[in-house]
Design a protein around this motif. Structure first.
Motif, short mmCIF file in Angstrom:
data_model
loop_
_atom_site.label_atom_id
_atom_site.label_comp_id
_atom_site.label_asym_id
_atom_site.label_seq_id
_atom_site.Cartn_x
_atom_site.Cartn_y
_atom_site.Cartn_z
N PRO A 256 -4.60 3.98 -2.58
CA PRO A 256 -3.63 3.23 -3.41
C PRO A 256 -4.34 2.42 -4.31
O PRO A 256 -3.88 1.73 -5.33
N ARG A 257 -5.80 2.68 -4.46
CA ARG A 257 -6.67 1.63 -5.12
C ARG A 257 -6.15 2.02 -6.70
O ARG A 257 -6.20 0.96 -7.49
N MET B 128 2.23 7.32 -6.78
CA MET B 128 1.18 8.04 -7.33
C MET B 128 1.46 9.84 -6.95
O MET B 128 0.74 10.42 -6.92
N THR B 129 2.51 9.82 -6.09
CA THR B 129 3.03 10.97 -5.61
C THR B 129 4.16 11.82 -6.18
O THR B 129 4.81 11.07 -6.94
N PRO C 20 0.94 -1.21 -0.13
CA PRO C 20 -0.07 -0.11 0.00
C PRO C 20 0.73 1.16 -0.14
O PRO C 20 0.64 2.09 -0.85
N ASP C 21 1.84 1.44 0.73
CA ASP C 21 2.83 2.57 0.97
C ASP C 21 3.44 2.45 -0.50
O ASP C 21 3.59 3.83 -1.03
N TYR C 22 4.09 1.74 -0.93
CA TYR C 22 4.79 1.73 -2.40
C TYR C 22 3.74 2.28 -3.44
O TYR C 22 4.01 3.27 -4.09
N PHE D 162 -7.75 6.37 13.28
CA PHE D 162 -6.33 6.11 14.27
C PHE D 162 -6.03 4.61 14.05
O PHE D 162 -4.88 4.41 13.98
N ARG D 163 -7.05 3.73 14.05
CA ARG D 163 -6.53 2.49 13.67
C ARG D 163 -5.76 2.19 12.41
O ARG D 163 -4.85 1.49 12.48
N TYR D 164 -6.46 2.75 11.45
CA TYR D 164 -5.90 2.31 10.17
C TYR D 164 -4.62 3.25 9.85
O TYR D 164 -3.59 2.56 9.30
N ALA D 165 -4.49 4.45 10.36
CA ALA D 165 -3.52 5.37 9.98
C ALA D 165 -2.08 5.25 10.99
O ALA D 165 -1.14 5.62 10.76
N SER D 166 -2.36 4.72 12.35
CA SER D 166 -1.67 4.77 13.57
C SER D 166 -1.27 3.39 13.96
O SER D 166 -0.17 2.83 13.85
N LYS D 167 -2.48 2.74 14.44
CA LYS D 167 -2.23 1.56 15.16
C LYS D 167 -1.69 0.26 14.60
O LYS D 167 -0.77 -0.48 14.82
#
Ligand code: SF4
Length: 624
Positions: free
Chosen positions: A370-371, A229-230, A222-224, A562-567
């Motif tokens: 990322p979709r 796209m950035t 996902p990060d890749y 918070f769960r998706y972006a941090s935890k």
């Protein structure tokens, strides 16, 4: 047909069966498989069997050369049951091209830049190409080379040497081997960068719908995809664009406007964007650039759109001219045009526009979703996604927009008692607590105590380089009093490997590294190379403007930002760091997490520890 080349270890037969079924039917198999499950060989065996039944080709995607090597090795083992042509391919590199390897300027060239330059070398004049390594391919004995590949199973590097000895271009030859390949081992961009994929698919004579994709270390995907796209443009790049424009006669780009007029205005705009900085980044309004450009240039949006087209065209001319002179066809003018176009064409919602000011102020268009880039995962025949730290699996599939996903967790076959994980409850690296000197002193004391209390190699994983620097400034290495090796921000791969080997080969030594860094995520420390890990803090992302925007986006898309972006990312990073301890059946290890907040994370089982040194020592006594 049974291709698995070894006696099955506990659980492996089940993994192969599961992956084979999904690969045949289609859709995505998303698995977390613990250390020792043999991810590479199980996925390859399953996918090759499915490919034989469905007429597909297996494309194994890796991020590093060592992963690529591992795939080639496992293909060689499977070949004992079924002869296979496994073809590893890398992006074009100057170092593997005999025509470019001596030119230091070309070492920094991207695969796309080198590809352009290569086309100039290949061009025929009076029927003769300037590159003899390319010309020689016409008379190369392809069946003999395929035979060599099937017998020897060379890595990409070994194939480079083989080709060099025969005065053949390894890259061009690899392209010719792709249609016959049973397995292609390629880096992510070959599938996920559209302009590279189109060529790759042509060379392999295989459409996406006939590919079975295997994605190794899928937790990175996902990060890749967000990264590709950035885009960004900095003041430093702008200065280079201005210099380039002057060198090329500073052409008009619109009604008497010269490129240097635009670069001057852009410099003012990037500097003006600093007013949005909060610490070292900040969100700029969606129409900031358009409004500023129209006001400063006194034009309408259509003119600005044609200005970016003109920059791209001028960039092409510069690039072509450099290519003809056998120079790196890099153009900062062209990349400014592409950046402006990207800024204009990307909608709101999935993208956020930022200013960043680390050491070089830049504007950035960051893709949060990322979709779009994950499209190949839905268009291929089937895909296998695997990692030792991929859970929660449904969330991974949802993030990438994969609708047909079968998920499964396969536990490590190794004895779980070989690893002790504890946590300390009276410290934390929570932002507010990091200004408390007592909390820092306690973290430092615990680190010193644990690093000194055993004679085993110990890694200390910091949540950031900044905290590592604080520890160094406070004299922690001296208090530990052992040989200490340091991961340094931005260090080269050879330097990193020197540090890692130094640590592994020095008994009773200590390694300072960062959680989420190249050491904690990608390197193996078998046996006694590493037995104790101190994980300082829960590595939640820093509360930057970008992270806050990403959290908002996750809140809207998934209902729990918070769960998706941090935890979830923080838990994955800790699990990766701890995972360095156990790499084989006989490995034993102990990890101590210095943060009470670890109990709030999913997927980490740890025991509260009142006396970390004693608990670590006791855990080794229990393991014998
Ligand atoms: S054909 Fe191969 S050897 Fe020749 S320039 Fe291109 S990459 Fe280099």
């Amino acid at each position: 047909m049974e291709l698995f080349p070894y006696p099955f270890r506990k659980g492996q037969e089940e993994i192969v069966k599961f992956l084979r079924e999904v690969s045949i039917i289609g859709g995505a198999a998303v698995i977390e498989s613990g250390t020792g499950t043999g991810k590479t060989v199980t996925s390859l065996s399953a996918a090759i069997e499915a490919a034989k039944l469905t007429g597909c080709k297996v494309v194994y995607l890796t991020r590093t050369r060592s992963q690529q090597k591992q795939v080639v090795t496992e293909c060689a083992s499977i070949s004992k049951n079924l002869p296979l042509l496994c073809v590893p391919i890398q992006g074009r590199r100057a170092s593997s091209c005999p025509m470019m390897s001596e030119d230091p300027e070309l070492v920094t060239g991207t695969p796309e830049e080198l590809s352009k330059l290569c086309s100039e070398y290949k061009r025929k004049e009076n029927g003769i190409s300037a590159c003899e390594f390319f010309s020689n391919i016409e008379t190369a004995d392809l069946p003999e080379i395929i035979q060599y590949m099937k017998e020897k199973h060379p890595t990409q590097e070994e194939f480079d040497v083989y080709c060099k000895e025969r005065k053949l271009c390894s890259y061009e030859l690899t392209k010719l081997l792709l249609p016959d390949a049973d397995v292609i081992v390629a880096p992510y961009p070959f599938i996920f960068m559209p302009q590279i994929f189109t060529r790759f698919s042509d060379w392999a004579e295989t459409p996406l719908s006939s590919m079975i994709l295997i994605i190794d270390e899928a937790h990175n995907l996902p990060d890749y995809l967000r990264e590709i796209m950035t885009s960004e443009y900095s003041l430093r790049a702008l200065a280079l664009a201005e210099k380039e424009a002057k060198e090329w006669g500073d052409p008009d780009i619109s009604d008497g406007f010269k490129i240097t007029d635009l670069t001057g205005v852009m410099e003012d705009i990037i500097k003006a964007a600093r007013e949005y900085l909060v610490e070292d980044d900040g969100i700029v309004p969606p129409y900031f650039m358009q409004d500023e450009l129209m006001e400063r240039l006194g034009t309408g949006s259509r003119t600005i759109s044609s200005i970016s087209d003109s920059l791209i065209n001028v960039g092409e001319i510069i690039s072509e001219a450099k290519k003809k002179k056998k120079k790196l066809p890099r153009t900062y003018v062209g990349s400014l045009g592409r950046f402006l176009q990207h800024w204009y064409m990307t909608g709101d919602g999935f993208y956020v526009r930022l200013v960043e000011d680390h050491d070089n102020t830049r504007l950035k268009v960051y893709c949060m979703d990322p979709r779009e880039a994950a499209y190949p995962l839905t268009a291929c025949h089937s895909s296998i996604h695997m990692s030792g730290t991929l859970a929660p699996l449904e969330d991974y599939a949802r993030e990438l927009g994969i609708e047909r996903a079968e998920t499964r967790v396969f536990e490590s076959p190794f004895n779980p008692d070989n690893l002790y994980v504890g946590h300390v409850t009276d410290v934390s690296t929570k932002y507010e607590e990091m200004s408390d000197p007592e909390n820092i002193a306690r973290l430092e004391d615990l680190t010193v105590g644990i690093a000194r209390c055993t004679d085993r190699n110990t890694a200390v994983f910091f949540p950031s380089y900044k905290l590592m620097e604080t520890f160094i400034k406070d004299g922690i290495p001296e208090r530990i009093g052992k040989d200490i090796f340091f991961e340094v921000r931005g260090m080269s791969q050879p330097d990193l490997m020197e540090v890692v080997e130094g640590f592994a080969n020095t008994p009773q030594s200590v390694l300072f590294a960062v959680t989420g860094g190249r050491i904690s995520e990608g390197l193996d420390f078998p046996d006694k190379d590493l037995e104790v890990a101190v994980v300082i803090g829960v590595p939640y992302p820093r509360p930057t403007a970008l992270h806050k925007a990403f959290t908002r986006y996750c809140e809207i898309r998934f209902g729990d930002g918070f769960r998706y972006a941090s935890k979830i990312p923080a838990a994955r990073r800790i699990r990766q760091a701890i995972g360095r301890l156990i790499r084989s059946e006989d490995d034993i290890g102990a990890a101590m997490i210095l943060d009470r907040r670890v109990t709030a994370l999913e997927g980490i089982e740890s025991t509260p520890s009142e006396n970390p040194c004693k608990d670590i020592a006791d855990s080794f006594i229990k393991k014998g």
